[in-house]
Design an enzyme around this catalytic site. Structure first.
Site, PDB file in Angstrom:
ATOM      1  N   LYS A  56       0.844  -1.205   0.000  1.00  0.00           N
ATOM      2  CA  LYS A  56       0.000   0.000   0.000  1.00  0.00           C
ATOM      3  C   LYS A  56       0.872   1.245   0.000  1.00  0.00           C
ATOM      4  CE  LYS A  56      -3.955  -2.277   2.121  1.00  0.00           C
ATOM      5  NZ  LYS A  56      -4.735  -2.579   3.344  1.00  0.00           N
ATOM      6  N   GLN A 100      -4.255  -1.540   9.507  1.00  0.00           N
ATOM      7  CA  GLN A 100      -4.400  -2.875   8.928  1.00  0.00           C
ATOM      8  C   GLN A 100      -5.011  -3.836   9.952  1.00  0.00           C
ATOM      9  OE1 GLN A 100      -3.790  -3.482   5.689  1.00  0.00           O
ATOM     10  NE2 GLN A 100      -4.401  -5.622   5.854  1.00  0.00           N
ATOM     11  N   ASP A 123     -10.379   3.487   4.449  1.00  0.00           N
ATOM     12  CA  ASP A 123     -10.932   2.129   4.370  1.00  0.00           C
ATOM     13  C   ASP A 123     -12.464   2.157   4.291  1.00  0.00           C
ATOM     14  OD1 ASP A 123      -9.084   0.008   4.280  1.00  0.00           O
ATOM     15  OD2 ASP A 123      -8.573   0.246   6.400  1.00  0.00           O
TER      16      ASP A 123
HETATM   17  N1  GUN Z   1      -7.450  -6.569   6.363  1.00  0.00           N
HETATM   18  C1  GUN Z   1      -8.010  -7.269   5.332  1.00  0.00           C
HETATM   19  N2  GUN Z   1      -8.552  -6.420   4.447  1.00  0.00           N
HETATM   20  C2  GUN Z   1      -8.347  -5.184   4.911  1.00  0.00           C
HETATM   21  C3  GUN Z   1      -8.699  -3.881   4.421  1.00  0.00           C
HETATM   22  O1  GUN Z   1      -9.313  -3.700   3.371  1.00  0.00           O
HETATM   23  N3  GUN Z   1      -8.290  -2.836   5.189  1.00  0.00           N
HETATM   24  C4  GUN Z   1      -7.634  -3.005   6.372  1.00  0.00           C
HETATM   25  N4  GUN Z   1      -7.310  -1.916   7.064  1.00  0.00           N
HETATM   26  N5  GUN Z   1      -7.314  -4.194   6.856  1.00  0.00           N
HETATM   27  C5  GUN Z   1      -7.674  -5.270   6.120  1.00  0.00           C
END
Ligand code: GUN
Length: 306
Positions: A56, A100, A123
């Site tokens: 990311k 995350q 998110d």
């Molecule tokens: N863990 C699995 N998918 C995601 C996501 O889309 N965002 C975040 N922050 N954590 C995740």
């Protein structure tokens, strides 16, 4: 007599659709005249999270954002993480914050999500953004379902008036996916582990989205001929799966070669003989998620700095 002929579905190329979106993000940033800031927070050393967060931050830099990883110790307390989130909320250079998931067990993810400034919640997990989404007013929409919509649109098949079935009711994928399809005037059914006679519902789907998290749940007999099939699953399986994969030459070869293979929730080899369009795993939904995160960061920057 006209002989029935199997028609193989066309592949939805997630890499190519993601590349187009990334180019849009680059152009949008050039127009902004400043670099939106994105901070990806990781707590602990989960290898999958490590890879996701690194990717990311890397993609952010590649597209002209200012991407930063904030890596915190596995033993961090909930209070300490909330203090970090507060700092990022107040930092005017930060336009997007993502924490995350999953988090270590001493930390309640709901408290952390609630603490993120909704204007920086790239998110789309904060209750304010979830509420706005369900009212059809959202700006910051969860990345994976937003990516799925874009993949469906890339086929040219109309969502308006379609019967859409979503398998899975998670807060990250299933529920927001259903909300987005409804916003686009689909008739939406959400199925889950307690659904009775799943196949009778999925067989009615013009658009079928599988977000279960279990390999090969969606079989060919569950799919309406000509349906668009979006596979959100990412399941790594080992040699114990060899028998169930015997019909899939490509996956069997990869499994034999590497000792494990990545599978979706959909039995790709067989469902592609029934569907009109289908996403592969990998290379379908996956590449879209990060690209959408970058777009959300640009949206957040634009709105917050307007
Ligand atoms: N863990 C699995 N998918 C995601 C996501 O889309 N965002 C975040 N922050 N954590 C995740």
């Amino acid at each position: 007599m006209i002989e029935a002929r199997a028609v193989t579905a066309r592949l939805i190329d997630g890499k190519s659709v993601a590349r187009d979106l990334e180019n849009e993000v680059r152009a949008a940033i050039a127009e902004l005249g400043y670099q939106p800031g994105l901070v990806a927070v990781r707590v602990g050393n989960d290898p999958a999270s490590e890879l996701y967060v690194r990717n990311k931050a890397k993609k952010a830099d590649e597209l002209g954002l200012r991407g930063r990883q904030l890596v915190l110790d596995e033993s961090l307390s909930e209070r300490e993480l909330l203090a970090e989130v507060d700092r990022l909320n107040r930092d005017d250079e930060v336009d997007g914050i993502l924490v995350q998931l999953p988090l270590p067990k001493q930390i309640d993810p709901r408290k952390v999500i609630d603490a993120i400034d909704p204007a920086k919640d790239v998110d789309g997990f904060h209750p304010i953004n979830v509420g706005l989404l369900h009212m059809g007013r959202a700006a910051l929409v969860p990345c994976t379902p937003a990516g799925c919509i874009r993949l469906i649109d890339s086929t040219g098949v109309s969502i308006d008036g379609a019967n859409a079935v979503v398998i899975g009711r998670s807060d990250i994928v299933g529920k927001p996916m259903a909300a987005l399809l409804l916003q686009r005037n689909a008739s939406v059914t959400i199925c889950h582990s307690r659904t009775r006679d799943l196949a009778s519902l999925t067989r009615n789907a013009d658009i079928l989205v599988a977000a279960v998290g279990r390999p090969l749940v969606v079989t060919a007999d569950m799919v309406k001929p000509g349906a668009v099939v979006i596979d959100v699953g990412m399941n790594r399986v080992d040699a114990s799966f060899a028998d169930r994969l015997a019909h899939d030459e490509e996956k069997s070869r990869l499994l034999a070669k590497n000792g494990s293979v990545l599978l979706g929730d959909v039995d790709f080899a067989r469902v592609r003989e029934v569907a009109s369009w289908i996403t592969p795993v990998p290379g379908g939904v996956g590449p879209m998620t990060i690209a959408m995160l970058m777009q959300n960061t640009v949206t957040a920057a634009r709105q917050r700095r307007a």
